[in-house]
Every structure is written in structure tokens, then in C-alpha cells.
Write an enzyme that holds these catalytic residues in place. Structure first.
Site, PDB file in Angstrom:
ATOM      1  N   ARG A  32       0.703  -1.157  -0.013  1.00 29.49           N
ATOM      2  CA  ARG A  32      -0.149   0.204   0.099  1.00 29.49           C
ATOM      3  C   ARG A  32       0.849   1.318   0.050  1.00 29.49           C
ATOM      4  O   ARG A  32       1.009   1.977  -1.002  1.00 29.49           O
ATOM      5  CB  ARG A  32      -0.988   0.007   1.198  1.00 29.49           C
ATOM      6  CG  ARG A  32      -2.230   0.857   1.259  1.00 29.49           C
ATOM      7  CD  ARG A  32      -1.875   2.319   1.410  1.00 29.49           C
ATOM      8  NE  ARG A  32      -1.432   2.487   2.873  1.00 29.49           N
ATOM      9  CZ  ARG A  32      -0.956   3.678   3.500  1.00 29.49           C
ATOM     10  NH1 ARG A  32      -0.783   4.652   2.715  1.00 29.49           N
ATOM     11  NH2 ARG A  32      -0.659   3.694   4.771  1.00 29.49           N
ATOM     12  N   CYS A 257       4.131   9.132   0.098  1.00 31.90           N
ATOM     13  CA  CYS A 257       2.802   9.415  -0.086  1.00 31.90           C
ATOM     14  C   CYS A 257       2.834  10.554  -1.324  1.00 31.90           C
ATOM     15  O   CYS A 257       3.467  11.375  -1.157  1.00 31.90           O
ATOM     16  CB  CYS A 257       2.274   9.987   1.292  1.00 31.90           C
ATOM     17  SG  CYS A 257       0.665  10.676   1.052  1.00 31.90           S
TER      18      CYS A 257
HETATM   19  N1  COA Z   1     -13.144   4.814  -3.999  1.00 28.99           N
HETATM   20  C1  COA Z   1     -13.610   5.048  -5.337  1.00 28.99           C
HETATM   21  N2  COA Z   1     -13.942   5.940  -5.693  1.00 28.99           N
HETATM   22  C2  COA Z   1     -14.357   7.070  -4.899  1.00 28.99           C
HETATM   23  C3  COA Z   1     -14.292   6.825  -3.512  1.00 28.99           C
HETATM   24  C4  COA Z   1     -13.447   5.787  -2.952  1.00 28.99           C
HETATM   25  N3  COA Z   1     -13.251   5.549  -1.631  1.00 28.99           N
HETATM   26  N4  COA Z   1     -14.441   7.712  -2.966  1.00 28.99           N
HETATM   27  C5  COA Z   1     -15.006   8.729  -3.942  1.00 28.99           C
HETATM   28  N5  COA Z   1     -14.910   8.404  -4.938  1.00 28.99           N
HETATM   29  C6  COA Z   1     -15.311   8.686  -6.524  1.00 28.99           C
HETATM   30  C7  COA Z   1     -16.958   9.115  -6.364  1.00 28.99           C
HETATM   31  O1  COA Z   1     -17.694   8.150  -6.735  1.00 28.99           O
HETATM   32  C8  COA Z   1     -16.690  10.366  -7.384  1.00 28.99           C
HETATM   33  O2  COA Z   1     -16.656   9.559  -8.604  1.00 28.99           O
HETATM   34  P1  COA Z   1     -17.174  10.193  -9.988  1.00 28.99           P
HETATM   35  O3  COA Z   1     -16.616  11.203 -10.356  1.00 28.99           O
HETATM   36  O4  COA Z   1     -17.175   9.162 -11.169  1.00 28.99           O
HETATM   37  O5  COA Z   1     -18.886  10.604  -9.793  1.00 28.99           O
HETATM   38  C9  COA Z   1     -15.392  10.852  -7.436  1.00 28.99           C
HETATM   39  O6  COA Z   1     -14.644   9.864  -6.710  1.00 28.99           O
HETATM   40  C10 COA Z   1     -15.651  11.908  -6.641  1.00 28.99           C
HETATM   41  O7  COA Z   1     -16.079  11.901  -5.459  1.00 28.99           O
HETATM   42  P2  COA Z   1     -15.862  12.747  -4.108  1.00 28.99           P
HETATM   43  O8  COA Z   1     -16.586  12.115  -3.083  1.00 28.99           O
HETATM   44  O9  COA Z   1     -16.308  14.414  -4.596  1.00 28.99           O
HETATM   45  O10 COA Z   1     -14.222  12.681  -3.818  1.00 28.99           O
HETATM   46  P3  COA Z   1     -13.092  13.555  -3.811  1.00 28.99           P
HETATM   47  O11 COA Z   1     -12.833  14.151  -5.239  1.00 28.99           O
HETATM   48  O12 COA Z   1     -13.396  14.722  -3.073  1.00 28.99           O
HETATM   49  O13 COA Z   1     -11.857  12.619  -3.545  1.00 28.99           O
HETATM   50  C11 COA Z   1     -10.948  10.862  -2.047  1.00 28.99           C
HETATM   51  C12 COA Z   1     -11.749  12.260  -2.247  1.00 28.99           C
HETATM   52  C13 COA Z   1     -10.982  10.512  -0.453  1.00 28.99           C
HETATM   53  C14 COA Z   1     -11.910   9.751  -2.875  1.00 28.99           C
HETATM   54  C15 COA Z   1      -9.712  11.111  -2.756  1.00 28.99           C
HETATM   55  O14 COA Z   1      -9.173  12.270  -2.462  1.00 28.99           O
HETATM   56  C16 COA Z   1      -8.693  10.068  -2.756  1.00 28.99           C
HETATM   57  O15 COA Z   1      -8.960   8.689  -3.236  1.00 28.99           O
HETATM   58  N6  COA Z   1      -7.560  10.520  -2.203  1.00 28.99           N
HETATM   59  C17 COA Z   1      -6.649   9.188  -2.030  1.00 28.99           C
HETATM   60  C18 COA Z   1      -5.787   9.393  -0.533  1.00 28.99           C
HETATM   61  C19 COA Z   1      -4.602   8.684  -0.418  1.00 28.99           C
HETATM   62  O16 COA Z   1      -4.723   7.396  -0.865  1.00 28.99           O
HETATM   63  N7  COA Z   1      -3.648   9.257   0.044  1.00 28.99           N
HETATM   64  C20 COA Z   1      -2.472   8.259   0.440  1.00 28.99           C
HETATM   65  C21 COA Z   1      -2.532   7.587   1.645  1.00 28.99           C
HETATM   66  S1  COA Z   1      -2.545   8.252   2.938  1.00 28.99           S
HETATM   67 ZN    ZN Z   2       3.659   6.179   5.071  1.00 28.56          ZN
END
Ligand code: COA
Ligand code: ZN
Length: 318
Positions: A32, A257
Site C-alpha cells: 500500500r 505518499c
Molecule cells: N473509492 C473509489 N471512488 C471514490 C471513492 C472511493 N473511496 N470516494 C469517492 N470516489 C469517487 C466518487 O464516486 C466520484 O466519482 P465520479 O467522479 O465518477 O462521480 C469521485 O470519486 C469524486 O467523489 P468525491 O466524494 O467528490 O471525492 P473527492 O474528489 O473529494 O476525493 C477521495 C476524495 C478521498 C476519494 C480522494 O481524495 C482519494 O481517493 N484520495 C486518496 C488518498 C490517498 O490514498 N492518500 C495516500 C494514503 S494516506
Molecule cells: Zn507512510
């Protein structure tokens, strides 16, 4: 007049420490934290092969993937398929990071019995990482923890940037204690104190872990270090001395990250295991087999990997 209640409490903690002092639990996060920053997509079969090499080395806790947006972290776009294809082993705990309720529901659907949430210490870090304010991040975590309790799913909540935020700087110990209090009150099974960018130092680390364990004891805490500034092992040793027995680490020091500038490799699993074994702690991890896992990770990523122990280890006549 000595404070009897305090003395009793200290005696209890001492007994607790000595009873649990030998065994250290390692959560392997290479799949991860290790891969999330990598541009080249690693196939699900490749990830499963790496996971198998961890199991062969005796690792019992493996953070396999994250159920996040595929747009945010393309490397994790196969989370559902990957998690559903894990071997059915009762003695290995597979977990996945979930940033929100959608992620939690996907993880549960894929069969996860353990998930990891992430709340960063500052506004900016939460915004950049999961597009939430600090309050939203805490409140979503509380909701996911409540759902998980009903489903019997265990939750570790990482406090990202527990020492330093890559955007807002040094984080006071009390700020982490306040957040910890809220997460424990919400019912998280574990709090992962995370030095996400590897920017902590021994003095700060000692201060935070000592404050945490004095207040709540060590059992519900784990430590997550990065080796960016060569502090990984010394920070792990300090946490260990404060009673922490749960650590994250990543094979070969893979990691970083994408939303935390400066986050380089995690503390390498082989370095941590070697230090623990040498110091008389029990990990039940086979060091030689870890080297096979490093070779698998190198083959998959095309990177030359290995912790600080490797140059010396490979120079020895076996
Ligand atoms: N898995 C898959 N898709 C997701 C999701 C999830 N957990 N959460 C939201 N989405 C999708 C929504 O369905 C939407 O899809 P669409 O555009 O096809 O309608 C889109 O993402 C936007 O949704 P929203 O709720 O507005 O999310 P966001 O754009 O504000 O993003 C996160 C929020 C958390 C989903 C995103 O920032 C993310 O995945 N970040 C990753 C963080 C990470 O891994 N960091 C490193 C480890 S600490
Ligand atoms: Zn870490």
C-alpha cells in the site's frame, strides 16, 4: 506522602510491559504505502505474488491496498479484485486503507475484516490528501468506525503528520493528544502514530510516545515511520522503549505518499526485523525469506531496493 493510585498504576504498567515485552507485531505496508507512489502500474497478479512472499516470510499483518479514487491513486485501481483474490488464511490479517464511507463499503464488500482510516493533523494536509477539512476527516472517520463496529471490522486510524505536517510545519504534542482522544472515544481499535514524511527526531518522538503511553498505555497504538532522514530505526527504538509493540514497515524501504511532498521510503521491514531480533524481541519473521520478498519487489518495480542492513548483509559469507 506517595500518591498510591499513581504508584499502583505505574506498577500495573510495568507488569503489562514485561508481560508483553518480547513479542513485536509488524504490519507490512509495502503493497500500500510502498506502491502508491509508483507510476508504473503493477498487475494484480504481481501484487499477489509479493503478498505471497510476505506470507512465506512469516508476516501476519499485511496492508494490501487502498480503496481510494482511481483518479487520485491509479496504482490502487485494482483494490477490489486484489482483495477478493487474497488467500483464505485464518492466521494472517489483511487490511486496506479507506478514506471515506464509499471506500469502507468497497472494502467490506471485498471481504476486509480490518481497515485503516487516515486523518491528518492539519487543514492543509487533509485537503491535499483526501479533499476534506480537518473536521470532515474526523467526522467521516467517526462514521466509518461506527459502521465497522456494527460489522465487526477492526479499525486502525492513522494520524498522518503526527510530528510534522509537510504544509504547516511542526505539530505540538497536545494537538496529537487531542485528536487521539477523539479517535479513541469514537472507538477506533488502534491509533497509528505516523511520521508520514520522515521528519521526526528522537527528542520529539520520545515526547509524543511518552505522553501517549502515560495517558492511555501502549496497547492501542502503533508506530509508522519513514526513513527519509535516516531516523527510522532510532525512532522505532524510542517507540519500543515507550512500550509500543506494533510497527508498520515496508519491504526494501519502498514507499512514500503522493500527497505529502518529501515523503520518501518507509522504514525497511528487514532493518526493523534485524534490529528487533538482535535485541531479543520476538517477531516470528524469517529474515532470509524477507530477502526473497525484496527480490520479488525489485523484480516487480524495476527498482533497486533494500534497507540499511543490506550492504553489510550481502557482504557476509553465508
Ligand atoms: N473509492 C473509489 N471512488 C471514490 C471513492 C472511493 N473511496 N470516494 C469517492 N470516489 C469517487 C466518487 O464516486 C466520484 O466519482 P465520479 O467522479 O465518477 O462521480 C469521485 O470519486 C469524486 O467523489 P468525491 O466524494 O467528490 O471525492 P473527492 O474528489 O473529494 O476525493 C477521495 C476524495 C478521498 C476519494 C480522494 O481524495 C482519494 O481517493 N484520495 C486518496 C488518498 C490517498 O490514498 N492518500 C495516500 C494514503 S494516506
Ligand atoms: Zn507512510
Amino acid at each position: 506522602m506517595p500518591n498510591c493510585a499513581l504508584l499502583k498504576q505505574l506498577a500495573k504498567r510495568r507488569i503489562l510491559y514485561s508481560a508483553m515485552s518480547e513479542k513485536v507485531f509488524i504490519n507490512e505496508v509495502g503493497l500500500r504505502d510502498g506502491l502508491q507512489n509508483l507510476d508504473t502500474f503493477i498487475s494484480s497478479d504481481g501484487k499477489l505474488a509479493l503478498c505471497r512472499s510476505f506470507i512465506d516470510a512469516g508476516l501476519k499483518e499485511i496492508e494490501v491496498t487502498s480503496f481510494v479514487s482511481h483518479k487520485a491513486v491509479p496504482q490502487m485501481s485494482d483494490a477490489d479484485r486484489l482483495f477478493s483474490n487474497l488467500p483464505d488464511l485464518s492466521d494472517v490479517d489483511f487490511s486496506a486503507l479507506v478514506p471515506n464511507i464509499k471506500g469502507y463499503e468497497r472494502a467490506r464488500e471485498a471481504g476486509a475484516k480490518r481497515v485503516a482510516l487516515v486523518v491528518a493533523t492539519t487543514e492543509t494536509f487533509n485537503q491535499r490528501n483526501i479533499n476534506m477539512t480537518f473536521s470532515e476527516a474526523v467526522s467521516i472517520s467517526e462514521k466509518v468506525i461506527a459502521l465497522a463496529q456494527v460489522d465487526g471490522v477492526r479499525v486502525r486510524t492513522y494520524i498522518s503528520g503526527s510530528f510534522v505536517c509537510p504544509y504547516e510545519g511542526i505539530i505540538p504534542v497536545n494537538q496529537v493528544l487531542d485528536l487521539t482522544e477523539r479517535l479513541l472515544a469514537a472507538g477506533t481499535d488502534e491509533v497509528g502514530i505516523a511520521d508520514t514524511t520522515g521528519a521526526s527526531n528522537p527528542a520529539h518522538c520520545q515526547k509524543l510516545f511518552s505522553a501517549v503511553t502515560q495517558r492511555w498505555g501502549p496497547e492501542r497504538f502503533s508506530a509508522h515511520f519513514h526513513d527519509t532522514r535516516a531516523m527510522g530505526l532510532v525512532l522505532a527504538w524510542i517507540a519500543l522503549q515507550e512500550g509500543i509493540r506494533r510497527f508498520d514497515s515496508s519491504i526494501g524501504g519502498l514507499g512514500g505518499c503522493p500527497f505529502a511532498p518529501g515523503a520518501a521510503g518507509n522504514l525497511a521491514t528487514e532493518d526493523l526485523v534485524f534490529m528487533l531480533n538482535q535485541s531479543g524481541y520476538k517477531t516470528d519473521i524469517n529474515f532470509d525469506r524477507l530477502l526473497l520478498a525484496i527480490a520479488t519487489a525489485e523484480q516487480l518495480t524495476g527498482k533497486s531496493l533494500g534497507g540499511r542492513i543490506m550492504p553489510w548483509w550481502t557482504s557476509q559469507d553465508k
